[in-house]
Structures are given as structure tokens and as C-alpha cells.
Scaffold this motif. Sequence first.
Motif, mmCIF file in Angstrom:
data_model
loop_
_atom_site.group_PDB
_atom_site.id
_atom_site.type_symbol
_atom_site.label_atom_id
_atom_site.label_comp_id
_atom_site.label_asym_id
_atom_site.label_seq_id
_atom_site.Cartn_x
_atom_site.Cartn_y
_atom_site.Cartn_z
ATOM 1 N N ALA A 1 -6.008 -3.273 -9.741
ATOM 2 C CA ALA A 1 -4.746 -3.930 -9.404
ATOM 3 C C ALA A 1 -4.925 -4.649 -8.068
ATOM 4 O O ALA A 1 -5.632 -4.160 -7.183
ATOM 5 C CB ALA A 1 -3.633 -2.904 -9.307
ATOM 6 N N VAL A 2 -4.321 -5.789 -7.932
ATOM 7 C CA VAL A 2 -4.324 -6.582 -6.687
ATOM 8 C C VAL A 2 -5.756 -6.782 -6.176
ATOM 9 O O VAL A 2 -6.025 -6.750 -4.975
ATOM 10 C CB VAL A 2 -3.413 -5.949 -5.608
ATOM 11 N N SER A 3 -6.678 -6.963 -7.095
ATOM 12 C CA SER A 3 -8.095 -7.216 -6.767
ATOM 13 C C SER A 3 -8.684 -6.170 -5.824
ATOM 14 O O SER A 3 -9.601 -6.448 -5.056
ATOM 15 C CB SER A 3 -8.264 -8.614 -6.160
ATOM 16 N N GLY A 4 -8.130 -4.961 -5.870
ATOM 17 C CA GLY A 4 -8.647 -3.885 -5.036
ATOM 18 C C GLY A 4 -8.067 -3.840 -3.636
ATOM 19 O O GLY A 4 -8.506 -3.038 -2.807
ATOM 20 N N TYR A 5 -7.064 -4.662 -3.356
ATOM 21 C CA TYR A 5 -6.428 -4.631 -2.042
ATOM 22 C C TYR A 5 -5.410 -3.499 -1.969
ATOM 23 O O TYR A 5 -4.805 -3.126 -2.976
ATOM 24 C CB TYR A 5 -5.747 -5.971 -1.734
ATOM 25 N N ASP A 6 -5.224 -2.979 -0.779
ATOM 26 C CA ASP A 6 -4.316 -1.878 -0.493
ATOM 27 C C ASP A 6 -2.892 -2.432 -0.366
ATOM 28 O O ASP A 6 -2.562 -3.105 0.607
ATOM 29 C CB ASP A 6 -4.760 -1.225 0.817
ATOM 30 N N THR A 7 -2.039 -2.152 -1.346
ATOM 31 C CA THR A 7 -0.685 -2.702 -1.318
ATOM 32 C C THR A 7 0.177 -2.093 -0.217
ATOM 33 O O THR A 7 1.103 -2.736 0.261
ATOM 34 C CB THR A 7 0.025 -2.524 -2.674
ATOM 35 N N VAL A 8 -0.121 -0.895 0.195
ATOM 36 C CA VAL A 8 0.644 -0.264 1.270
ATOM 37 C C VAL A 8 0.381 -0.979 2.599
ATOM 38 O O VAL A 8 1.272 -1.119 3.436
ATOM 39 C CB VAL A 8 0.329 1.246 1.366
ATOM 40 N N ALA A 9 -0.825 -1.477 2.778
ATOM 41 C CA ALA A 9 -1.201 -2.151 4.026
ATOM 42 C C ALA A 9 -0.343 -3.381 4.302
ATOM 43 O O ALA A 9 -0.092 -3.710 5.466
ATOM 44 C CB ALA A 9 -2.678 -2.535 4.003
ATOM 45 N N TYR A 10 0.114 -4.064 3.272
ATOM 46 C CA TYR A 10 0.994 -5.210 3.497
ATOM 47 C C TYR A 10 2.239 -4.780 4.284
ATOM 48 O O TYR A 10 2.731 -5.506 5.134
ATOM 49 C CB TYR A 10 1.439 -5.827 2.169
ATOM 50 N N PHE A 11 2.712 -3.590 3.992
ATOM 51 C CA PHE A 11 3.927 -3.072 4.620
ATOM 52 C C PHE A 11 3.646 -2.425 5.980
ATOM 53 O O PHE A 11 4.448 -2.545 6.894
ATOM 54 C CB PHE A 11 4.606 -2.051 3.701
ATOM 55 N N GLN B 1 5.770 -7.124 -7.064
ATOM 56 C CA GLN B 1 6.707 -7.508 -8.113
ATOM 57 C C GLN B 1 5.956 -8.249 -9.222
ATOM 58 O O GLN B 1 4.918 -8.851 -8.991
ATOM 59 C CB GLN B 1 7.816 -8.385 -7.533
ATOM 60 N N TYR B 2 6.503 -8.189 -10.403
ATOM 61 C CA TYR B 2 5.959 -8.875 -11.580
ATOM 62 C C TYR B 2 4.514 -8.453 -11.860
ATOM 63 O O TYR B 2 3.690 -9.242 -12.300
ATOM 64 C CB TYR B 2 6.072 -10.397 -11.445
ATOM 65 N N GLY B 3 4.222 -7.182 -11.567
ATOM 66 C CA GLY B 3 2.911 -6.633 -11.899
ATOM 67 C C GLY B 3 1.756 -7.250 -11.139
ATOM 68 O O GLY B 3 0.611 -7.091 -11.534
ATOM 69 N N GLY B 4 2.048 -7.954 -10.055
ATOM 70 C CA GLY B 4 0.983 -8.593 -9.294
ATOM 71 C C GLY B 4 0.591 -9.963 -9.822
ATOM 72 O O GLY B 4 -0.351 -10.575 -9.325
#
Length: 146
Positions: free
Chosen positions: A31-41, A83-86
Amino acid sequence: MKRWLVVLFSLWINSALAGDAIYTGFFSNKAVSGYDTVAYFTQGKPVKGKSQYKYTYQGADWFFASQEHLDLFKQSPEKYAPQYGGFCAWAVAAKNSRASADPKNWKIVDGKLYLNYDDDVQQKWLKDIPGFVVKGDKNWPKLLAE
């Protein structure tokens, strides 16, 4: 001949993406090309995740930069998942279709993470985020059902 190949390839790509709830690319389950989605926040930027902090959610593998980020995601995945599954938020909203997204083209709006295909598409998205969110939220359930 080249034009037909492009058209056929485009149709194949769209059909390959059609049933996925989470965008992972064609030859990956990240998901998200392996990027950490929490890090955005927490860090305000895209950060690559590490394989030792992997978690499977909605059939995709999510990677995180730390155990802390992994734990935060596990506690509330809907808060941190894009959102929208990435998929590209602009494509979902403006074109009622799925398109890949680049984790480096992102924006948090009202506590939600949105990704876009590239810089040019993101510039279109930024011109009317509230309008695109309304359209995207309307289109996404239909795209998921297809």
C-alpha cells in the motif's frame, strides 16, 4: 498500430485496477508504495516504511518507519489510510475512475490523507479541494462496487 496498443494497454490497466480497494501497483502488494502513512500526520512528509514494521490491512501490506507508527495504524487504520484506497483523489473525483498515485503528491485535508498521480494533477486538485472531496466521496463507493 501504436495507437491501438496504447488504447489496449490503457484498458488493461483500468480493468486490472477495477476491483482493488487499495492501490498496490501491478507487481506489488505494498500500500502507498511502501510509504508510512502515519508519518504524513506525525512528521508532515512522506517517509519510506521498513519491512520489519509491516502490517496487513484490507489485503495489502502497509509499511511503517517505526513500531510506534505501526501501533498507531493498528489502533485506527481508517484515520491513517489514504482516502479512496490510495488511488489518485483527483481521478476518483473528476474522472470517476481509478488511477495510480504518487506518495510524494499528498495533502491532508480535514484530518484525511489524499494522494494524487503527479505534480500536474495535484495542481488541479488544489484548485477546488472541497468540491473534489464531495465528488470523490460520491464516486468512490460506486468504483468499489465495480
